[in-house]
Scaffold this active site. Structure first.
Site, PDB file in Angstrom:
ATOM      1  CG  ASP A  67      -6.216   3.732  -0.329  1.00 12.14           C
ATOM      2  OD1 ASP A  67      -5.556   4.748  -0.043  1.00 12.14           O
ATOM      3  OD2 ASP A  67      -5.857   2.922  -1.187  1.00 12.14           O
ATOM      4  CG  ASN A 136      -2.132  -7.003  -6.237  1.00 12.43           C
ATOM      5  OD1 ASN A 136      -2.263  -5.806  -6.496  1.00 12.43           O
ATOM      6  ND2 ASN A 136      -2.634  -7.549  -5.160  1.00 12.43           N
ATOM      7  CG  HIS A 138      -3.552  -2.890  -5.290  1.00 10.29           C
ATOM      8  ND1 HIS A 138      -2.940  -3.640  -4.312  1.00 10.29           N
ATOM      9  CD2 HIS A 138      -2.942  -1.674  -5.240  1.00 10.29           C
ATOM     10  CE1 HIS A 138      -2.023  -2.923  -3.705  1.00 10.29           C
ATOM     11  NE2 HIS A 138      -1.995  -1.712  -4.256  1.00 10.29           N
ATOM     12  CD  GLU A 143      -5.303  -6.144  -2.591  1.00 10.26           C
ATOM     13  OE1 GLU A 143      -4.746  -6.032  -3.699  1.00 10.26           O
ATOM     14  OE2 GLU A 143      -4.673  -6.106  -1.518  1.00 10.26           O
TER      15      GLU A 143
END
Ligand code: F6R
Length: 245
Positions: A67, A136, A138, A143
């Site tokens: 990313d 979380n 990811h 996400e």
């Protein structure tokens, strides 16, 4: 999923580096998928040591990063381009034309995603993908709620991810709101995946990965469907929480 525990972050980093270095020696033209963030920095340090002391060469290695932030130039120290140069690439004999990172400054972001997918098709598949785990759940910047069928795409970062990553920036206002990330399906296309999980703040996510159901609400859960996943977790993740890895 094959789970290996390491007594410390340093041991985890050494173990991951030894594994990758062996893979590179066995297949000098290996295609590696790379992550940024805090988790792999110890691994990269060890790979550099290994390159210097044992001479493991990256001359014919290709890499794809997961990313990049939208709107940060290569010169911005917080861009993942700059991160990879600083923490790994400038210390190896890798050829820059074979280190791929999405261009966060592209004026045509969707086009940039398609170009990245084309590059993956041309130079891939990824032999070994390194992943970190978001608190979380990811992976990459996918996400919770991201489609398991997603390919490289633009994401709006959640407040929790921007907050978690603000530690690298002067002010949370400076943390970009969007990023380009390989999609979940793009990640799952790797032949093998090595997930690194370190630090107490990952304990809940790790527990959910082990015991939770497979759901787009927890992106990393898809890894249970991949035929070849190794997880390296350090003791601080396990703690005394009763997680049985
Ligand atoms: C980074 C990436 C992210 C991180 C994750 C964990 O390229 O894709 O998924 O791996 O946010 O970050 P750290 O390691 O900083 O806790």
């Amino acid at each position: 999923m094959d789970i290996i525990t390491a007594p410390s972050y340093e041991a985890l980093s050494k173990e991951a580096a030894a594994y990758i270095s062996r893979k590179v020696q066995d297949n000098p033209q290996i295609v590696l998928g790379l992550a940024t963030g805090s988790t792999p920095t110890g691994l990269y340090e060890q790979l550099i040591k290994d390159h210097i002391t044992l001479g493991t060469s990256y001359r014919h290695v290709t890499t794809f990063n997961l990313d990049e932030y939208v709107g940060l130039s290569k010169e911005n120290p917080n861009s993942y381009y700059a991160f990879m140069e600083k923490h790994l690439f400038q210390h190896l004999d890798i050829q820059s034309e074979y280190t791929f990172i999405p261009d966060g400054m592209s004026a045509h972001q969707q086009k940039e995603c398609n170009i990245y997918e084309e590059k993956l098709k041309k130079h891939g598949p990824i032999d070994l993908q390194i992943l970190g785990l978001g608190a979380n759940g990811h992976i990459g910047f996918n996400e919770p709620g991201t489609s398991f069928a997603s390919r490289t795409h633009i994401v709006e970062l959640t407040d929790s991810t921007r907050k978690a990553n603000s530690r690298f920036f002067k002010d949370i206002k400076d943390v970009p709101t969007h990023a380009i990330t390989m999609g979940i399906d793009s990640i799952m296309g790797a032949k093998e995946i090595l997930l690194l999980v370190a630090g107490e703040n990952k304990r809940k996510a790790f527990e959910q990965l082990l015991y939770g159901e497979i759901s787009e609400d927890f992106p990393a859960s898809i890894l249970k469907k991949h035929p070849c996943v190794k997880i390296l977790a350090d003791q601080s993740v396990l703690g005394t929480s009763g997680i049985i890895a």
